[in-house]
Design a protein around this motif. Sequence first.
Motif, PDB file in Angstrom:
ATOM      1  N   PRO A  49       1.023  -1.366   0.177  1.00 38.94           N
ATOM      2  CA  PRO A  49       0.170   0.078   0.167  1.00 38.94           C
ATOM      3  C   PRO A  49       0.750   1.202   0.061  1.00 38.94           C
ATOM      4  CG  PRO A  49      -0.660  -1.460   1.871  1.00 38.94           C
ATOM      5  CD  PRO A  49       0.497  -2.170   1.107  1.00 38.94           C
ATOM      6  N   THR A  50       2.269   0.927   0.714  1.00 42.01           N
ATOM      7  CA  THR A  50       2.548   2.450   0.494  1.00 42.01           C
ATOM      8  C   THR A  50       3.342   2.212  -0.676  1.00 42.01           C
ATOM      9  OG1 THR A  50       3.346   2.162   2.404  1.00 42.01           O
ATOM     10  CG2 THR A  50       5.098   3.180   1.706  1.00 42.01           C
ATOM     11  N   ARG A  51       3.986   1.853  -1.572  1.00 44.59           N
ATOM     12  CA  ARG A  51       4.073   2.165  -3.157  1.00 44.59           C
ATOM     13  C   ARG A  51       3.364   2.579  -3.603  1.00 44.59           C
ATOM     14  NH1 ARG A  51       9.336  -1.980  -4.524  1.00 44.59           N
ATOM     15  NH2 ARG A  51      10.289  -2.216  -2.322  1.00 44.59           N
ATOM     16  N   ALA A  52       1.618   1.975  -3.791  1.00 45.45           N
ATOM     17  CA  ALA A  52       0.947   2.366  -4.872  1.00 45.45           C
ATOM     18  C   ALA A  52       0.762   3.662  -4.209  1.00 45.45           C
ATOM     19  CB  ALA A  52      -0.630   1.406  -3.877  1.00 45.45           C
ATOM     20  N   LEU A  53       0.599   3.858  -2.668  1.00 46.96           N
ATOM     21  CA  LEU A  53       0.144   5.637  -2.630  1.00 46.96           C
ATOM     22  C   LEU A  53       1.422   6.241  -3.030  1.00 46.96           C
ATOM     23  CD1 LEU A  53      -1.790   7.366  -0.897  1.00 46.96           C
ATOM     24  CD2 LEU A  53       0.615   7.191   1.171  1.00 46.96           C
ATOM     25  N   MET A  54       2.357   5.958  -3.180  1.00 46.24           N
ATOM     26  CA  MET A  54       3.436   6.889  -3.272  1.00 46.24           C
ATOM     27  C   MET A  54       3.668   7.135  -5.815  1.00 46.24           C
ATOM     28  SD  MET A  54       7.591   6.588  -4.088  1.00 46.24           S
ATOM     29  CE  MET A  54       7.697   5.169  -3.071  1.00 46.24           C
ATOM     30  N   ARG A  55       2.990   5.666  -6.083  1.00 44.46           N
ATOM     31  CA  ARG A  55       3.117   5.262  -7.514  1.00 44.46           C
ATOM     32  C   ARG A  55       1.714   5.956  -7.340  1.00 44.46           C
ATOM     33  NH1 ARG A  55       0.140   3.095 -11.037  1.00 44.46           N
ATOM     34  NH2 ARG A  55       1.064   2.435 -12.900  1.00 44.46           N
ATOM     35  N   SER A  56       0.237   6.245  -7.071  1.00 43.76           N
ATOM     36  CA  SER A  56      -0.082   7.264  -7.293  1.00 43.76           C
ATOM     37  C   SER A  56      -0.303   8.696  -7.571  1.00 43.76           C
ATOM     38  CB  SER A  56      -1.435   6.275  -7.276  1.00 43.76           C
ATOM     39  OG  SER A  56      -2.219   4.968  -6.939  1.00 43.76           O
TER      40      SER A  56
END
Length: 155
Positions: A117-124
């Motif tokens: 979820p952290t990487r998804a947040l940064m990517r988004s």
Amino acid sequence: MDKRRAIGSWLSGPRAALEQEGADFGYRGQQLGLPESGPGSLAGPGRRLAALAVDWGLCLLIAYGLITDGYRQATGNWALLIFFVLSVLTVGTIGCTPGKRLLGLRVVVLETGTVSPTRALMRSALLCLAIPALVWDRDGRGFHDRLARTVEVRI
């Protein structure tokens, strides 16, 4: 003849000019250890843009139908917020948005295969800024994917 050759290399870009001189760049995704084609290979820009268009259209429909009363600027702002939330939730849990799933794409981390979820947040967040997504590397990955250490592959 030399002028024509120089102009031809300028028009086709530096990569084509270097390939004519004998440089071997390999296929897109080779440096990442991905196959050249088929499942697990790097997704092409056409599919990625089509998936983005599907997701954006879905978010616009939701914003226009449920949240706003026809004011266009507010619709675009709400659609961007819905797109951000949709991207964080779906990429952070199942690895793909509805548009990516429809077009056979998935976001993965090369080391683990799943996106936290952290990487998804940064990517988004970087994707919503648009500029990082428009800057690509040699393999065709956007800067937002490089910073989040993710890659979009075909499934």
